[in-house]
Design a protein around this motif. Structure first.
Motif, PDB file in Angstrom:
ATOM      1  N   LEU A 192      38.402  34.422  33.623  1.00  0.00           N
ATOM      2  CA  LEU A 192      38.171  35.441  34.654  1.00  0.00           C
ATOM      3  C   LEU A 192      36.675  35.501  34.979  1.00  0.00           C
ATOM      4  O   LEU A 192      35.825  35.291  34.106  1.00  0.00           O
ATOM      5  N   VAL A 193      36.381  35.816  36.227  1.00  0.00           N
ATOM      6  CA  VAL A 193      34.992  36.003  36.647  1.00  0.00           C
ATOM      7  C   VAL A 193      34.435  37.251  35.958  1.00  0.00           C
ATOM      8  O   VAL A 193      35.130  38.277  35.878  1.00  0.00           O
ATOM      9  N   THR A 194      33.194  37.167  35.462  1.00  0.00           N
ATOM     10  CA  THR A 194      32.519  38.389  34.993  1.00  0.00           C
ATOM     11  C   THR A 194      31.347  38.680  35.937  1.00  0.00           C
ATOM     12  O   THR A 194      31.550  39.212  37.022  1.00  0.00           O
ATOM     13  N   GLU A 195      30.139  38.285  35.519  1.00  0.00           N
ATOM     14  CA  GLU A 195      28.943  38.590  36.311  1.00  0.00           C
ATOM     15  C   GLU A 195      27.916  37.497  36.064  1.00  0.00           C
ATOM     16  O   GLU A 195      28.229  36.483  35.451  1.00  0.00           O
ATOM     17  N   GLY A 196      26.713  37.689  36.547  1.00  0.00           N
ATOM     18  CA  GLY A 196      25.653  36.697  36.356  1.00  0.00           C
ATOM     19  C   GLY A 196      24.361  37.390  35.956  1.00  0.00           C
ATOM     20  O   GLY A 196      24.352  38.601  35.716  1.00  0.00           O
ATOM     21  N   PRO A 197      23.262  36.616  35.858  1.00  0.00           N
ATOM     22  CA  PRO A 197      22.000  37.190  35.395  1.00  0.00           C
ATOM     23  C   PRO A 197      21.427  38.246  36.352  1.00  0.00           C
ATOM     24  O   PRO A 197      20.644  37.946  37.242  1.00  0.00           O
ATOM     25  N   GLY A 198      21.894  39.475  36.131  1.00  0.00           N
ATOM     26  CA  GLY A 198      21.371  40.613  36.893  1.00  0.00           C
ATOM     27  C   GLY A 198      22.207  41.003  38.090  1.00  0.00           C
ATOM     28  O   GLY A 198      21.744  41.775  38.926  1.00  0.00           O
ATOM     29  N   PHE A 199      23.452  40.510  38.197  1.00  0.00           N
ATOM     30  CA  PHE A 199      24.229  40.866  39.382  1.00  0.00           C
ATOM     31  C   PHE A 199      25.735  40.891  39.116  1.00  0.00           C
ATOM     32  O   PHE A 199      26.233  40.247  38.206  1.00  0.00           O
ATOM     33  N   ASN A 200      26.449  41.656  39.951  1.00  0.00           N
ATOM     34  CA  ASN A 200      27.917  41.643  40.018  1.00  0.00           C
ATOM     35  C   ASN A 200      28.352  40.675  41.116  1.00  0.00           C
ATOM     36  O   ASN A 200      27.540  40.248  41.935  1.00  0.00           O
ATOM     37  N   VAL A 201      29.646  40.360  41.121  1.00  0.00           N
ATOM     38  CA  VAL A 201      30.178  39.341  42.032  1.00  0.00           C
ATOM     39  C   VAL A 201      31.327  39.925  42.861  1.00  0.00           C
ATOM     40  O   VAL A 201      32.194  40.629  42.317  1.00  0.00           O
ATOM     41  N   PHE A 202      31.326  39.628  44.162  1.00  0.00           N
ATOM     42  CA  PHE A 202      32.423  40.009  45.071  1.00  0.00           C
ATOM     43  C   PHE A 202      32.921  38.754  45.779  1.00  0.00           C
ATOM     44  O   PHE A 202      32.120  37.873  46.128  1.00  0.00           O
ATOM     45  N   ALA A 203      34.240  38.704  46.025  1.00  0.00           N
ATOM     46  CA  ALA A 203      34.802  37.568  46.770  1.00  0.00           C
ATOM     47  C   ALA A 203      35.858  38.076  47.742  1.00  0.00           C
ATOM     48  O   ALA A 203      36.682  38.934  47.393  1.00  0.00           O
ATOM     49  N   LEU A 204      35.811  37.544  48.959  1.00  0.00           N
ATOM     50  CA  LEU A 204      36.832  37.853  49.965  1.00  0.00           C
ATOM     51  C   LEU A 204      37.891  36.754  49.872  1.00  0.00           C
ATOM     52  O   LEU A 204      37.642  35.599  50.257  1.00  0.00           O
ATOM     53  N   VAL A 205      39.065  37.123  49.323  1.00  0.00           N
ATOM     54  CA  VAL A 205      40.130  36.142  49.086  1.00  0.00           C
ATOM     55  C   VAL A 205      41.383  36.655  49.788  1.00  0.00           C
ATOM     56  O   VAL A 205      41.792  37.796  49.553  1.00  0.00           O
ATOM     57  N   ASP A 206      41.976  35.818  50.619  1.00  0.00           N
ATOM     58  CA  ASP A 206      43.162  36.210  51.401  1.00  0.00           C
ATOM     59  C   ASP A 206      42.899  37.508  52.169  1.00  0.00           C
ATOM     60  O   ASP A 206      43.763  38.399  52.234  1.00  0.00           O
ATOM     61  N   GLY A 207      41.695  37.661  52.694  1.00  0.00           N
ATOM     62  CA  GLY A 207      41.357  38.825  53.520  1.00  0.00           C
ATOM     63  C   GLY A 207      41.129  40.113  52.751  1.00  0.00           C
ATOM     64  O   GLY A 207      40.915  41.165  53.351  1.00  0.00           O
ATOM     65  N   VAL A 208      41.157  40.027  51.408  1.00  0.00           N
ATOM     66  CA  VAL A 208      40.948  41.227  50.588  1.00  0.00           C
ATOM     67  C   VAL A 208      39.669  41.033  49.771  1.00  0.00           C
ATOM     68  O   VAL A 208      39.490  39.990  49.124  1.00  0.00           O
ATOM     69  N   LEU A 209      38.800  42.045  49.819  1.00  0.00           N
ATOM     70  CA  LEU A 209      37.563  41.963  49.043  1.00  0.00           C
ATOM     71  C   LEU A 209      37.871  42.365  47.603  1.00  0.00           C
ATOM     72  O   LEU A 209      38.503  43.396  47.357  1.00  0.00           O
TER      73      LEU A 209
END
Ligand code: PDG
Length: 305
Positions: A192-209
């Protein structure tokens, strides 16, 4: 306005053990367990055009973090707030990165019982920090999904308590550089995606953020982006995000106090969507900066007092 050629505070101001000092003169005691054991929590607040952004949310998170790791801050919330504001006022900085750290403190000789220590407080303001500089944000940055580095599990270090256990995040950065990229996104042990050095992550997949629900810091920028998405009628889900779904995303962005809403143009060397910041990302990014002057979410520093 301070004059950087004559004012020793112009490059930043720290508060150490009750005194305000120029940033380059600030020193911590070498035996502080914050330094030798990473036994601490901290927070970072942005000041933009002379206004603190969501200071109360950051103080809430700092104090909740202290409670979770059983730290009793040596100053009250009001005193901490006043110290943070004063570091900015003395520096004269209009755009600042303001950090406050609460450590377990300095042990007496041979003392190994963390309950016996008295917490210490440190704070400083320095010029605003960009994880990705604004010129590159216009085009979008390059990220990889780390293959050789996993995020430390929440059962070992609680990611909701902001911490200095950056071993995995720095290792991920080197992995990104080794793969000719700029930033890593770290997966957990379940893919599963977590985060990176100093940031959170968002992805627009199938039109849903989507943004990961677990195994991450509850970023204040993340919170702001979620609120903007919901107000703008973008369907938003805070849920587990499998790494595989990132490769189907039409837009990806990162969020951090240090840089705001950061568009991603390439993932593992391949374009995300069109390979340029997408419309949902751009809308959230623009609104994020607009909110920095909104009196409901920001408060002005009185530099003249
Ligand atoms: N995840 C981690 C591990 C972070 O350290 C941060 C913030 C975030 C998410 C985003 O949270 P927020 O939106 O509340 O800022 N870290 C930044 C960047 C540190 C840096 O200098 O790279 C911070 O501490 O300001």
């Amino acid at each position: 306005m301070t004059d950087p050629t004559t004012d020793p505070f112009a490059e930043g101001c720290a508060w150490i053990e009750g005194e305000y000092v120029p940033i380059h003169e600030a020193r911590i005691p070498i035996l502080d367990t914050g330094f030798v054991r990473s036994d601490l929590t901290y927070d970072v607040v942005g000041v933009w055009q002379g206004r603190f952004f969501r200071l109360e949310d950051h103080l809430d998170r700092l104090l909740a973090g202290c409670q979770r790791i059983r730290l009793i801050p040596p100053r009250s919330r009001e005193e901490i707030r006043a110290i943070m504001i004063e570091t900015v006022r003395r520096s004269g900085l209009r755009d600042a990165y303001v950090e406050v750290v609460v450590t377990r403190g300095v042990p007496g000789q041979g003392e190994r019982d963390p309950r016996k220590l008295s917490a210490r407080l440190y704070a400083y303001a320095i010029p605003y920090v960009w994880i990705v500089r604004p010129e590159l944000q216009e085009r979008g940055t390059d990220v990889i999904v780390a293959r050789d580095t996993r995020r430390i599990p929440p059962g070992s270090v609680d990611p909701t308590v902001k911490n200095f256990h950056w071993g995995d995040l720095v290792r991920g950065l080197f992995e990104a550089y080794d793969r000719d990229s700029l930033l890593p996104i770290l997966p957990d042990g379940d893919g599963l995606v977590t985060e990176g050095p100093g940031f959170n992550v968002f992805a627009l997949v199938d039109g849903v953020l989507r943004t990961p629900a677990r195994g991450v810091l509850h970023g204040i920028t993340r919170k702001t982006a979620i609120e903007i998405a919901e107000e703008s009628g973008v369907e938003m889900r805070v849920e587990d995000l499998p790494v595989g779904s990132l490769y189907r995303a039409t837009e990806i962005f990162l969020t951090s106090t240090a840089g705001g809403v950061i568009p991603v143009a390439h993932l593992d060397g391949a374009p995300v969507g069109t390979g340029a910041p997408g419309p949902v990302t751009s809308k959230i990014r623009d609104r994020y900066w607009e909110l920095h002057t909104d009196p409901r979410l920001s408060e002005a520093v009185d530099y003249d007092s």
